[in-house]
Enzyme design. Structure first.
Site, PDB file in Angstrom:
ATOM      1  N   GLU A 164       3.082  42.643  14.407  1.00 29.91           N
ATOM      2  CA  GLU A 164       4.050  41.591  14.114  1.00 29.91           C
ATOM      3  C   GLU A 164       3.608  40.815  12.883  1.00 29.91           C
ATOM      4  O   GLU A 164       2.419  40.592  12.668  1.00 29.91           O
ATOM      5  CB  GLU A 164       4.202  40.638  15.308  1.00 29.91           C
ATOM      6  N   HIS A 180       9.452  36.003  12.783  1.00 34.81           N
ATOM      7  CA  HIS A 180       8.440  36.995  13.094  1.00 34.81           C
ATOM      8  C   HIS A 180       9.144  38.320  13.370  1.00 34.81           C
ATOM      9  O   HIS A 180      10.363  38.378  13.483  1.00 34.81           O
ATOM     10  CB  HIS A 180       7.542  36.563  14.257  1.00 34.81           C
ATOM     11  N   ASP A 213       7.772  34.623  23.508  1.00 33.17           N
ATOM     12  CA  ASP A 213       8.366  33.774  22.473  1.00 33.17           C
ATOM     13  C   ASP A 213       8.862  32.461  23.079  1.00 33.17           C
ATOM     14  O   ASP A 213       8.631  31.384  22.526  1.00 33.17           O
ATOM     15  CB  ASP A 213       9.531  34.486  21.772  1.00 33.17           C
ATOM     16  N   HIS A 236       9.476  42.081  15.506  1.00 33.47           N
ATOM     17  CA  HIS A 236       9.259  42.855  16.724  1.00 33.47           C
ATOM     18  C   HIS A 236       9.305  44.318  16.277  1.00 33.47           C
ATOM     19  O   HIS A 236      10.379  44.903  16.203  1.00 33.47           O
ATOM     20  CB  HIS A 236      10.349  42.586  17.761  1.00 33.47           C
TER      21      HIS A 236
END
Length: 142
Positions: free
Chosen positions: A23, A84, A97, A86
């Site tokens: 990530e 961010h 999260d 995935h």
């Protein structure tokens, strides 16, 4: 709603792709909308992912986050939120999260890479309210 300048949107997708199986993360800068006003992202600022398990988590070092916030404000912009990736999905916030979200009213953008890149956004409303999905748009004019 969250509206990205084309370059900022492309930067998020490029950064996510460059992260491979890990990530990536960063801070979004522009104008934060309230209520019916959309947030506008003018720039994506990359941050180092210092999580203990970067394949499934992200964490921005608090000192780096403060430096990014100060740079954004010095540039005359506001912090809009965070992004961010995935790398293997899902194309929505995970339970992790949600448990780590701490900025009510800010956007949390996720670039999922399982298949074609998907960029989605959710505004954190707080512990009880959770995430609220936002429409993502891209503008070439900003």
């Amino acid at each position: 709603m969250i509206e990205f300048a084309r370059e900022a949107y492309d930067d998020v997708v490029r950064h996510a792709d460059a992260g491979g199986a890990e990530e990536v993360c960063g801070v979004l800068a522009g104008t934060r909308g309230d209520g019916d006003e959309p947030s506008v992202v003018a720039r994506a600022h990359e941050a180092e992912n210092v999580a203990d398990a970067p394949a499934v988590r992200y964490r921005i070092d608090p000192e780096e986050q403060l430096e990014l916030f100060e740079a954004i404000e010095a540039d005359g912009r506001e912090v809009v939120g965070f992004y961010h990736s995935h790398p293997a999905g899902p194309a929505r916030p995970s339970e992790t999260d949600a448990s780590r979200a701490t900025w009510p009213g800010y956007s949390y953008v996720i670039c999922a890479l399982d298949g074609s890149p998907f960029v989605g956004s959710w505004r954190w409303r707080g512990d009880e309210a959770g995430f609220e999905r936002e429409t993502v748009s891209v503008s070439s004019e900003r």
